[in-house]
Scaffold this motif. Structure first.
Motif, PDB file in Angstrom:
ATOM      1  N   UNK A 195       0.858  -1.167   0.000  1.00 27.55           N
ATOM      2  CA  UNK A 195       0.000   0.000   0.000  1.00 27.55           C
ATOM      3  C   UNK A 195       0.905   1.232   0.000  1.00 27.55           C
ATOM      4  N   UNK A 196       0.700   2.136  -0.946  1.00 26.19           N
ATOM      5  CA  UNK A 196       1.560   3.310  -1.044  1.00 26.19           C
ATOM      6  C   UNK A 196       0.773   4.563  -0.699  1.00 26.19           C
ATOM      7  N   UNK A 197       1.266   5.313   0.237  1.00 29.00           N
ATOM      8  CA  UNK A 197       0.629   6.607   0.530  1.00 29.00           C
ATOM      9  C   UNK A 197       1.686   7.705   0.438  1.00 29.00           C
ATOM     10  N   UNK A 198       1.194   8.891   0.176  1.00 25.59           N
ATOM     11  CA  UNK A 198       2.092  10.026   0.000  1.00 25.59           C
ATOM     12  C   UNK A 198       1.872  11.041   1.113  1.00 25.59           C
ATOM     13  N   UNK A 199       2.966  11.498   1.676  1.00 24.40           N
ATOM     14  CA  UNK A 199       2.850  12.571   2.651  1.00 24.40           C
ATOM     15  C   UNK A 199       2.553  13.872   1.900  1.00 24.40           C
ATOM     16  N   UNK A 200       3.301  14.067   0.835  1.00 18.30           N
ATOM     17  CA  UNK A 200       3.062  15.194  -0.080  1.00 18.30           C
ATOM     18  C   UNK A 200       3.003  14.639  -1.493  1.00 18.30           C
ATOM     19  N   UNK A 201       2.516  15.465  -2.420  1.00 21.87           N
ATOM     20  CA  UNK A 201       2.538  15.064  -3.834  1.00 21.87           C
ATOM     21  C   UNK A 201       1.684  13.848  -4.107  1.00 21.87           C
ATOM     22  N   UNK A 202       1.831  13.299  -5.284  1.00 14.44           N
ATOM     23  CA  UNK A 202       1.055  12.115  -5.647  1.00 14.44           C
ATOM     24  C   UNK A 202       1.848  11.298  -6.642  1.00 14.44           C
ATOM     25  N   UNK A 203       1.236  10.204  -7.077  1.00 19.54           N
ATOM     26  CA  UNK A 203       1.938   9.340  -8.027  1.00 19.54           C
ATOM     27  C   UNK A 203       2.004   9.941  -9.426  1.00 19.54           C
ATOM     28  N   UNK A 204       1.117  10.933  -9.694  1.00 25.11           N
ATOM     29  CA  UNK A 204       1.105  11.559 -11.029  1.00 25.11           C
ATOM     30  C   UNK A 204       2.222  12.580 -11.140  1.00 25.11           C
ATOM     31  N   UNK A 205       3.316  12.158 -11.670  1.00 27.91           N
ATOM     32  CA  UNK A 205       4.419  13.101 -11.793  1.00 27.91           C
ATOM     33  C   UNK A 205       5.210  12.737 -13.036  1.00 27.91           C
ATOM     34  N   UNK A 206       5.981  13.709 -13.486  1.00 28.10           N
ATOM     35  CA  UNK A 206       6.791  13.451 -14.664  1.00 28.10           C
ATOM     36  C   UNK A 206       8.262  13.468 -14.301  1.00 28.10           C
ATOM     37  N   UNK A 207       8.970  12.587 -14.909  1.00 31.88           N
ATOM     38  CA  UNK A 207      10.420  12.600 -14.752  1.00 31.88           C
ATOM     39  C   UNK A 207      10.971  11.989 -16.015  1.00 31.88           C
ATOM     40  N   UNK A 208      12.257  11.883 -16.100  1.00 40.86           N
ATOM     41  CA  UNK A 208      12.837  11.399 -17.343  1.00 40.86           C
ATOM     42  C   UNK A 208      12.394   9.976 -17.665  1.00 40.86           C
ATOM     43  N   UNK A 209      12.153   9.194 -16.607  1.00 44.56           N
ATOM     44  CA  UNK A 209      11.695   7.831 -16.852  1.00 44.56           C
ATOM     45  C   UNK A 209      10.372   7.821 -17.588  1.00 44.56           C
ATOM     46  N   UNK A 210       9.570   8.843 -17.305  1.00 41.77           N
ATOM     47  CA  UNK A 210       8.249   8.901 -17.914  1.00 41.77           C
ATOM     48  C   UNK A 210       8.313   9.464 -19.330  1.00 41.77           C
ATOM     49  N   UNK A 211       9.036  10.584 -19.508  1.00 45.79           N
ATOM     50  CA  UNK A 211       9.083  11.183 -20.842  1.00 45.79           C
ATOM     51  C   UNK A 211      10.171  10.565 -21.715  1.00 45.79           C
ATOM     52  N   UNK A 212      11.150   9.927 -21.083  1.00 46.08           N
ATOM     53  CA  UNK A 212      12.262   9.342 -21.836  1.00 46.08           C
ATOM     54  C   UNK A 212      11.820   8.413 -22.955  1.00 46.08           C
ATOM     55  N   UNK A 213      10.979   7.437 -22.656  1.00 52.05           N
ATOM     56  CA  UNK A 213      10.545   6.517 -23.716  1.00 52.05           C
ATOM     57  C   UNK A 213       9.917   7.256 -24.888  1.00 52.05           C
ATOM     58  N   UNK A 214       9.151   8.282 -24.543  1.00 49.63           N
ATOM     59  CA  UNK A 214       8.518   9.061 -25.594  1.00 49.63           C
ATOM     60  C   UNK A 214       9.563   9.808 -26.423  1.00 49.63           C
ATOM     61  N   UNK A 215      10.552  10.381 -25.711  1.00 40.48           N
ATOM     62  CA  UNK A 215      11.576  11.157 -26.426  1.00 40.48           C
ATOM     63  C   UNK A 215      12.410  10.284 -27.358  1.00 40.48           C
TER      64      UNK A 215
END
Lengths: 345, 242
Positions: free
Chosen positions: A136-156
């Motif tokens: 079970x994953x919970x966030x103190x701040x922020x959320x799972x919806x975020x962008x980083x190179x791992x996310x945009x890298x495949x697209x790039x």
């Protein structure tokens, strides 16, 4: 036979043109490296607190990776998390595993998740059913919806292959027309489809090399997240390159010179960036959304993500690969028809 | 002598622009037929249609008794375009290999044909060099060699001797005579009046119309002109008076 002659000629020309080869093979690597530096910086070493009812498990974790520290007291851990001394708290109380992420730094979140996943996997025997233990994953701040190179890298990866192949193939085919060699070829018994096939095969050989270099570089040097098989990624990027190749040679029929070919970039290549999924399509105006279905990069980018992030295999990507093959075939047929402008047969 | 190129009442328009109007001519086997006219007269458009690259707006063109364009016929025609259609990154030899393969020549036969064609145009010693190092005249000669590779029955040459020095021009013409004697029909365009005298038959083209045709001798005699240039002026003038 005639197609083979054309393929051989293209290979020879390509090898002479070192700068174009470099642009095709090295420029994407340079840009990907820059984007990687901008988005992720150095490798991040997360700090993770371990709180467990099973002391043996906790000490095993601590031994397995220096990121883990055993905390006896949950309140103390929560306090350190709030003060950003910790990146996450891992609570293991079988049958549940609970991860609380600090959450404000996407890079840290990713690092925590990867470290936990990797370590737990290595500690759990392969034949043990406990791997299916719920996390079970919970966030103190922020959320799972975020962008980083791992996310945009495949697209790039997909985008740069598309972009450079489109440009180089388009300009080469255009040059065949402006230097008069296309007309010269049309005075030979070479058929229009043989010409298009020759171009796709000749350039195709270089796009295979290009795909292999860029994908390997991204995975082994830039260390981009790679959950699936590299072969699938190479296959998808190759299909994407063939699509770009056939589209570039098709559109070159509508350009009078190199400058006009470059003018297709804002018309054809840039919109793909906006509509193919790098940016969130669901938040766009409803009437704009269907445009994404017309963009080859939508399918390519999605398929590469399926493999690299979600670890998908053939069942997850075959439809996208087929759509790309369809695009390529369509562009090639249109190109055979467009060449009719020069010769009826 | 049989006719191998027949042009029947051919017109060509690009949009509203009339490039060629009602051209009829025929070229007989073994003949060297010269199309003479200033630039812009429509020579290139006419030879492209005969070579099967362009199609006429009206009228028809038959080559070797077959309507053009026809892919099979294209293997029997050698075409040398006005611009040097060469791949400058490649060496002269690689260019010839490419064109030879397109015409289905391979192995030993290909090698022989390339050597033969290269020696005809005096390029044997330069074959290994990349074409971007060639002079303008060398490129013209390489283009000519590429058109000769597959031993075509009909050779169509669009301004073949532009930029070639007089000595070499003479040797190219000698080669054309030899090919003609061996049975090749040659259609050549030129805007150089003295070169026109070398042709067996001449067609004078001006503003998209064929203003006169016949042997250089006939054309000069019937207009009481000393030179082809005078004859051309005579026919061009007649048309202006109409």
């Amino acid at each position: 036979m005639r197609t083979r002659a054309l393929v051989k000629r293209i290979i020879r020309q390509f090898i002479r043109d070192k700068r174009t080869l470099a642009m095709m093979f090295l420029a994407p690597l340079l840009i990907l490296t820059l984007v990687n530096l901008v988005f992720s910086g150095n490798d991040y070493d997360p700090e993770i607190a371990v709180i467990s009812s099973q002391e043996q498990m906790a000490s095993q974790l601590e031994k397995a990776d220096k990121s883990f520290t055993i905390y006896e007291n949950k309140t103390l851990a929560a306090e350190d998390l709030e003060n950003e001394k910790l990146d996450a708290i891992l609570e293991i109380n079988p049958p549940t595993t609970k991860i609380t992420l600090e959450g404000s730094n996407p890079t840290a979140n990713k690092a925590v998740m990867m470290t936990v996943e990797k370590t737990l996997k290595s500690l759990t025997p392969k034949n043990n059913q406990q791997t299916s233990m719920e996390t079970e994953v919970t966030y103190l701040h922020g959320s799972a919806d975020m962008e980083s190179f791992d996310y945009i890298g495949p697209f790039l990866i997909g985008f740069f292959i598309f972009f450079f192949v489109f440009l180089i193939a388009g300009v080469s085919f255009l040059r065949e027309r402006t230097t008069g060699t296309l007309e010269r070829l049309l005075a030979t018994p070479m058929r229009r489809w043989e010409m298009v096939a020759g171009y796709v095969l000749g350039f195709g050989i270089f796009t295979i090399i290009q795909s292999a270099i860029i994908v390997s570089f991204s995975i082994y040097v830039l260390d981009i997240m790679m959950a699936g098989s590299i072969w699938f990624v190479i296959l998808i990027t190759l299909m994407l390159a063939v699509t770009a190749l056939s589209l570039g040679t098709l559109l070159s029929a509508f350009a009078k010179n190199e400058l006009q070919m470059i003018q297709f970039i804002p018309l054809v290549v840039v919109p793909q960036v906006f509509f193919s999924g790098l940016f969130n399509i669901e938040t766009m105006a409803d009437w704009l959304q269907p445009l994404s279905y017309l963009m080859p990069l939508t399918y390519g980018g999605q398929a590469i993500r399926d493999v690299m992030i979600q670890g998908g295999g053939w069942p997850e990507i075959y439809d996208e690969v087929l759509v790309l093959a369809g695009f390529s075939l369509l562009f090639m047929i249109l190109n055979v028809l467009a060449l009719k402008k020069h010769r009826k047969l | 002598m049989t006719s191998v190129i027949d042009v029947f009442d051919v017109s060509k328009n690009y949009g509203s622009q009339h490039v060629l109007e009602n051209i009829s001519l025929n070229v007989k086997r073994n003949e060297i037929y010269g199309l003479l006219g200033p630039s812009g007269a429509g020579k290139t458009t006419l030879v492209k249609m005969i070579a099967g690259i362009e199609t006429p707006t009206n009228g028809r063109i038959k080559v070797l008794d077959t309507d053009m364009p026809n892919l099979h016929n294209m293997t029997r025609i050698g075409f040398m375009a006005q611009s040097d259609a060469l791949y400058v990154e490649l060496s002269g030899k690689e260019n010839l290999e490419f064109f030879a393969s397109i015409y289905g020549l391979k192995g030993q036969k290909q090698k022989e044909r390339i050597e033969h064609a290269a020696s005809l145009v005096n390029l044997t010693d330069y074959l290994k060099r990349p074409v971007h190092q060639y002079s303008g005249g060398m490129k013209r000669r390489l283009s000519l060699a590429a058109a000769l590779l597959h031993e075509p029955e009909i050779l169509i040459l669009d301004e073949p001797t532009v930029g070639i020095d007089p000595v070499l021009r003479q040797s190219i013409w000698n080669e054309l005579y030899k090919l003609s004697d061996a049975g090749t029909t040659i259609l050549v365009t030129t805007h150089v009046m003295d070169e026109a005298e070398k042709c067996g038959q001449l067609g004078m083209l001006r503003d998209g119309r064929l203003i006169a045709s016949g042997s250089p001798q006939q054309l000069k005699e019937s207009t009481a002109s000393a030179t082809i240039e005078d004859a051309f002026l005579y026919y061009g003038g007649v048309r202006n008076e109409n």
